[in-house]
Every structure is written in structure tokens, then in C-alpha cells.
Motif scaffolding. Structure first.
Motif, PDB file in Angstrom:
ATOM      1  N   ALA A   1      25.920  17.075 -32.329  1.00  0.00           N
ATOM      2  CA  ALA A   1      25.600  17.223 -33.752  1.00  0.00           C
ATOM      3  C   ALA A   1      25.078  18.618 -34.041  1.00  0.00           C
ATOM      4  O   ALA A   1      25.484  19.276 -35.021  1.00  0.00           O
ATOM      5  CB  ALA A   1      24.567  16.180 -34.156  1.00  0.00           C
ATOM      6  N   TYR A   2      24.182  19.090 -33.192  1.00  0.00           N
ATOM      7  CA  TYR A   2      23.628  20.425 -33.394  1.00  0.00           C
ATOM      8  C   TYR A   2      24.715  21.496 -33.281  1.00  0.00           C
ATOM      9  O   TYR A   2      24.793  22.413 -34.120  1.00  0.00           O
ATOM     10  CB  TYR A   2      22.521  20.679 -32.375  1.00  0.00           C
TER      11      TYR A   2
ATOM     12  N   ALA B   1      18.529  20.513 -38.741  1.00  0.00           N
ATOM     13  CA  ALA B   1      17.162  20.715 -38.243  1.00  0.00           C
ATOM     14  C   ALA B   1      16.720  19.568 -37.348  1.00  0.00           C
ATOM     15  O   ALA B   1      16.121  19.780 -36.283  1.00  0.00           O
ATOM     16  CB  ALA B   1      16.203  20.869 -39.428  1.00  0.00           C
ATOM     17  N   MET B   2      17.016  18.334 -37.771  1.00  0.00           N
ATOM     18  CA  MET B   2      16.614  17.176 -36.972  1.00  0.00           C
ATOM     19  C   MET B   2      17.365  17.125 -35.647  1.00  0.00           C
ATOM     20  O   MET B   2      16.782  16.834 -34.596  1.00  0.00           O
ATOM     21  CB  MET B   2      16.845  15.884 -37.758  1.00  0.00           C
ATOM     22  N   SER B   3      18.666  17.403 -35.678  1.00  0.00           N
ATOM     23  CA  SER B   3      19.434  17.385 -34.422  1.00  0.00           C
ATOM     24  C   SER B   3      18.972  18.518 -33.503  1.00  0.00           C
ATOM     25  O   SER B   3      18.931  18.359 -32.279  1.00  0.00           O
ATOM     26  CB  SER B   3      20.935  17.496 -34.704  1.00  0.00           C
TER      27      SER B   3
ATOM     28  N   SER C   1      14.782  24.401 -35.141  1.00  0.00           N
ATOM     29  CA  SER C   1      14.528  23.256 -36.021  1.00  0.00           C
ATOM     30  C   SER C   1      13.594  23.641 -37.162  1.00  0.00           C
ATOM     31  O   SER C   1      13.853  23.324 -38.333  1.00  0.00           O
ATOM     32  CB  SER C   1      13.926  22.109 -35.219  1.00  0.00           C
ATOM     33  N   THR C   2      12.502  24.329 -36.854  1.00  0.00           N
ATOM     34  CA  THR C   2      11.560  24.705 -37.915  1.00  0.00           C
ATOM     35  C   THR C   2      12.197  25.701 -38.879  1.00  0.00           C
ATOM     36  O   THR C   2      11.986  25.617 -40.103  1.00  0.00           O
ATOM     37  CB  THR C   2      10.280  25.305 -37.315  1.00  0.00           C
ATOM     38  N   THR C   3      13.005  26.619 -38.351  1.00  0.00           N
ATOM     39  CA  THR C   3      13.694  27.580 -39.226  1.00  0.00           C
ATOM     40  C   THR C   3      14.610  26.864 -40.202  1.00  0.00           C
ATOM     41  O   THR C   3      14.638  27.173 -41.409  1.00  0.00           O
ATOM     42  CB  THR C   3      14.503  28.574 -38.383  1.00  0.00           C
TER      43      THR C   3
END
Length: 543
Positions: free
Chosen positions: A22-23, A44-46, A56-58
Motif C-alpha cells: 500500500a505504501y 500516511a497510515m500505511s 508518516s508524520t510528513t
């Protein structure tokens, strides 16, 4: 592959919990053309679940701003909440606080009659829980009610989980555990998102550890293992899962498997450094080494646990006690208890303190610690705590010469440890039963108990307990020189060159009691020195 195809494959992979895929697919699509805000949240979640925390935070920050630009403030608030959660998990508490403040401001502008207000309430409740768990419990309840009103199952679970954990921290174990069980039904049924699922598993298992609820810990650890194993790409929570699994294996007496799992957990949690569960992993590894008599390895692991932020007590104190460093053991435990005001977090420390104080000759202090442990166990009504309390009570009564009272408490302890299937603790309780029987003059019953305990210790490779047990048994020569069984134990240690303090630590007696035994031995065998007593022991086959 087109951008649209990559985006669709990324969405499909997210649904099947293939986080790395997914990412990769969503990131590829985003590199060609910026993703829409909802897809940015999935990216972000993946990223987080695949172990790319910084990315993820970005991406969550990008999603927040994109949602505001689209005129969707409430989804933006939810995005900021999860961003703060991820940052707090990484230890960036100032940034997390800043994002929560920003979310509060946005919500003030768009109105608070929404589920997002409940999410932010849970964040404030977590902060309140450290100083006032009762207030936090009410805030969590309000958040759960908000989730029900707005038909948001994630918020309902988040609120109930927080309230259940707060109640446990307040000592309302039965009420709190009932809520946590309800939460776990929703989680194991796949009713909530993956990030919240991992948080709930860790929170509930932490509560099981805090309440010494061995059976629930086993059940939910098995469920967590299945959840992790179904997601090979999952990075967060897997290390925590291994730590919980190590603890369960240790309690079950599967020490060899537990050591292997502990080593894997320590390696996983070492990279990236600073993971919160690393200290717990090192502590579990240290406990296994201590129980097996591997003192040097235990020492190293306790040190690593401390460096990782996990207080190495009570394990380190028990290691020191086994090494005859009684004063250091007592000091470490008293310091840890002074820093642990919550009753539900004190039982392990109190149980160890009873042993250390008995070795130090402070019977009154040991009795006071045992009484506090009994009060906590009575309020919690958990079998494991009842077993620990009965063991401490039996030890104190045995030290005071109340063999009958010790026997009754030791049998209760053994039955309760057997009920929760903790073989090491059950075997130690059988040793206490045997000691009480010997003091009552029933050598045959004592020998039966000692033999049963020895079989368990051998199976577990519990070297220190086997060594101690060997001091308590001597075949058919138990009455050499007219000595009682306890006097024989003391004489063997005198002959081994042990001081009265070391003998007290080995046999869990006070120094005053040991001195009395030594005096009686000298009188009975007609000697006036330890050297002469040692010669007598060798001449008569006692050693």
C-alpha cells in the motif's frame, strides 16, 4: 502502470492490510501527482504501519493542510489527532501537544457538536490520567458517549479503553477489566481501524500485566499474535507483541522458548533506537537469566533495561538477594516502592521485599509488607495476587516459628499458583509446604513436597532453586547428631563457610533465628566453634 492504477492498487492493498505494498503504490502515485487528502491519509497510515514513521508524520501534515484547503475542517481535526498520536508514540511530546492545540482551535471555529470533539477529549483525558485517574475516567466515558451519539465505533472503543484502563489504575479492577473485555470483542471482530487496534492490544495487555491477570494475558496475547502474523509487513506493535509473548511463555514455564523470543524482541526493538518497549524486552530477558542462575547475563540485561527506561526492580533486587547482598536488595526495593504510589503497581515489589526483609532479619518489616500485599490482593480479587499474598504470609509465619499457620497459607499459595498454571511459582510454594511439614515433624510429607518441587525445577533449569532445595534434603541422614531438619540445613551452610547473614538469605530466615539455630547446634553436637561444627558435619556425612 498509470497513476490511477497505482492509486487503486494502493487502496486495495490497504484494505487487505498489505502495508508495504500500500505504501509503495500510493507513494508512487503521489510522486507523479499529489494525492487527494483522503488518499494522503491512507498513505500516511500505511507508512506508519510499514515502519516509515517520519514519512508518516510528513504525509499526515500534508493531509491536514489539504483538508483545510478543501473546506473540510472536521476531517482535518481527526487527521491532526492521529498525527499527535503518532508523534507522542515517538516521544515527540511537544510537537504532539502543538498539533492538539491546533486541532482544538480549528474545532472552535467550526463547532464542537461532532465526533472529532470526542477524539480531542480522549487526548486531554490521557494527560489528566497521570494526576487524576478518576477525572480521566469520566472524560473517557464522555468521549465514548460522544462516539455513540455520532455513530463512530473507533471513538467508542477509544473512550471505553481509556476509561477501563483508568479504572484499573484506580484499583477498580473488576469494573475496569469488564470494559476492556468489551473493547477487545470489538477489536478482535475487526470493527476498528488498524492503528487503533494495535493501541488497544497494547493497552489491554498492559492492564493484564498490571493486575497479574495471567489467564487474560495469555488469551489476548494469542489474539495479538494472530493479528500480527496476519500482517507480515506490520512493523509497529510487533515488538510489543513479542515482549508480551515472552512474559506469557515465562509464566507458563517455557523458559527455553521464552529466551529465544526475548532475544528476537531485543534485536527488533533496538532498531530504530529509543523504542518504548525495549526496556521491557531487556527486563524479561534478565528475569529468565536470573531464574536460570546465569547471573552475569542477568546483570547485563538489567543494566540495558535501565538504560532503556525500565526500572530493573524487583528483578535486580532478587538477583542481589541470591548473591547474598541483602542490604542492596532491600535498598533497591524500598527506593522503587517510594516511587510507586499506585497500589496496583506495588505487588511484585512488595513480594520481593518480604523475602529481602526476612533475609535481613527484619521480621516485623516483612510482616508489614505482606499485610499491604494482602490488602491489595483482597481488593483486586485476582488469583495470581492471592497466590503471591499467601506465599508472603507463609514465609513470614514460617520465619516466626508458626509452622501450622505457615502450612495453611503455603497450601493456599500452591493451589492458587497451580490454578493459574504458573509452575515455577507453584513449585516454590511446595517448598514452603515442605518446610512447614518438616518443622511440624512430618519428614515424610516434607520429602514428598521437596521431590515434587525438584522435578519442576529440573524441568525448568531453575538452578538457584535446585541448589537451595539440595540444602533442605539429605536422604535418610536427616537426624544425624540429634539435630532437627532446620538445624541440619543451617549446619550444612556453616560447613560451606557461609556467614549467618548469608545463611539467613539462603533459607529466608532472620539473622537472629540463624544465630539461635547455630547456638543450638553447638550445644547438641558438643562443639564451641564453626570450625569444629564443620568437622562434625564432614565426619558424620551431613555434608
Amino acid at each position: 502502470m498509470t497513476t490511477t492504477e497505482a492509486r487503486e492498487r494502493g487502496r486495495a492493498a490497504f484494505e487487505t492490510r498489505a502495508w508495504a505494498e500500500a505504501y509503495a503504490q500510493l507513494a508512487a502515485a503521489d510522486a507523479v501527482a499529489p494525492l487527494a487528502p483522503d488518499d494522503l491519509v491512507l498513505l500516511a497510515m500505511s507508512a506508519f504501519l510499514a515502519g516509515h514513521d517520519a514519512q508518516s508524520t510528513t504525509d499526515l501534515e500534508r493531509a491536514f493542510h489539504a483538508l483545510l484547503r478543501e473546506g473540510r475542517p472536521r476531517p482535518a481535526v481527526r487527521c491532526a489527532f492521529w498525527l499527535a498520536t503518532v508523534l507522542a508514540n515517538e516521544g515527540e511530546l511537544a510537537r504532539a501537544s502543538g498539533w492538539l492545540a491546533r486541532a482544538e482551535r480549528v474545532l472552535d471555529e467550526c463547532g464542537r457538536d461532532c465526533a472529532e470533539a470526542g477524539y480531542l477529549l480522549t487526548a486531554r483525558a490521557r494527560q489528566a490520567a497521570e494526576s487524576d485517574p478518576a477525572v480521566a475516567a469520566e472524560m473517557f466515558a464522555e468521549a465514548a458517549a460522544t462516539g455513540e451519539r455520532h455513530h463512530d465505533p473507533d471513538l467508542v472503543v477509544l473512550g471505553r479503553m481509556g476509561r477501563g484502563r483508568s479504572l484499573v489504575g484506580m484499583g477498580k479492577v473488576t469494573e475496569g477489566v469488564a470494559l476492556l473485555d468489551e473493547v477487545m470483542v470489538a477489536v478482535t471482530g475487526g470493527e476498528v481501524g488498524p492503528l487503533l487496534t494495535g493501541i488497544v492490544y497494547c493497552t489491554v495487555l498492559d492492564a493484564c500485566r498490571a493486575t497479574f491477570d495471567v489467564r487474560r494475558a495469555r488469551e489476548w496475547t494469542t489474539a495479538l499474535s494472530r493479528w500480527c502474523d496476519a500482517q507480515p509487513d506490520l512493523v509497529p506493535f510487533r515488538g510489543e507483541c513479542q515482549v508480551h509473548r515472552v512474559h506469557v511463555l515465562r509464566e507458563q514455564g517455557e523458559w527455553y522458548d521464552a529466551l529465544g523470543e526475548a532475544g528476537r524482541a531485543c534485536r527488533r526493538l533496538a532498531d530504530p533506537p529509543g523504542q518504548s518497549a525495549a526496556g521491557a524486552a531487556h527486563y524479561e530477558e534478565a528475569e529468565l537469566h536470573r531464574l536460570r542462575g546465569e547471573d552475569a547475563a542477568a546483570e547485563d540485561a538489567y543494566r540495558l533495561a535501565g538504560l532503556s527506561g525500565r526500572d530493573p526492580q524487583p528483578g535486580l533486587a532478587l538477583l542481589r538477594l541470591g548473591q547474598g547482598q541483602v542490604a542492596a536488595s532491600v535498598a533497591g526495593l524500598r527506593r522503587a516502592l517510594d516511587e510507586t504510589p499506585s497500589p496496583i503497581e506495588r505487588p511484585d515489589l512488595l513480594a520481593a521485599l518480604v523475602e529481602a526483609l526476612l533475609a535481613a532479619g527484619d521480621t516485623d518489616g516483612a510482616a508489614a509488607a505482606a499485610a499491604e500485599l494482602a490488602e491489595i490482593a483482597g481488593a483486586a480479587r485476582v488469583p495470581m495476587l492471592a497466590a503471591m499474598s499467601a506465599y508472603a504470609t507463609a514465609s513470614v509465619r514460617l520465619s516466626r516459628g508458626d509452622a501450622g499457620g505457615a502450612l495453611a497459607a503455603a497450601r493456599r499459595s500452591w493451589a492458587a499458583f497451580r490454578e493459574v498454571e504458573t509452575p515455577y511459582e507453584a513449585a516454590r510454594a511446595r517448598v514452603l509446604v515442605g518446610l512447614a511439614c518438616r518443622d511440624l515433624g512430618d519428614a515424610d510429607a516434607a520429602r514428598t513436597e521437596f521431590d515434587a518441587a525438584a522435578r519442576t525445577f529440573r524441568r525448568l533449569s531453575a538452578g538457584p532453586e535446585l541448589d537451595r532445595l539440595r540444602l533442605l534434603t539429605d536422604g535418610g541422614r536427616e537426624w544425624s547428631g540429634g539435630l532437627t531438619p532446620r538445624e541440619l540445613e543451617v549446619l550444612r551452610l556453616v560447613a560451606a563457610g557461609r556467614s549467618n547473614r548469608a545463611i539467613a538469605a539462603a533459607l529466608v530466615l532472620s539473622e537472629k533465628t540463624v544465630a539461635r539455630h547455630v547456638s543450638n547446634i553447638f550445644t547438641k553436637i558438643g562443639v564451641s566453634s564453626r570450625a569444629a561444627a564443620t568437622a562434625f558435619a564432614y565426619e558424620h556425612g551431613i555434608v
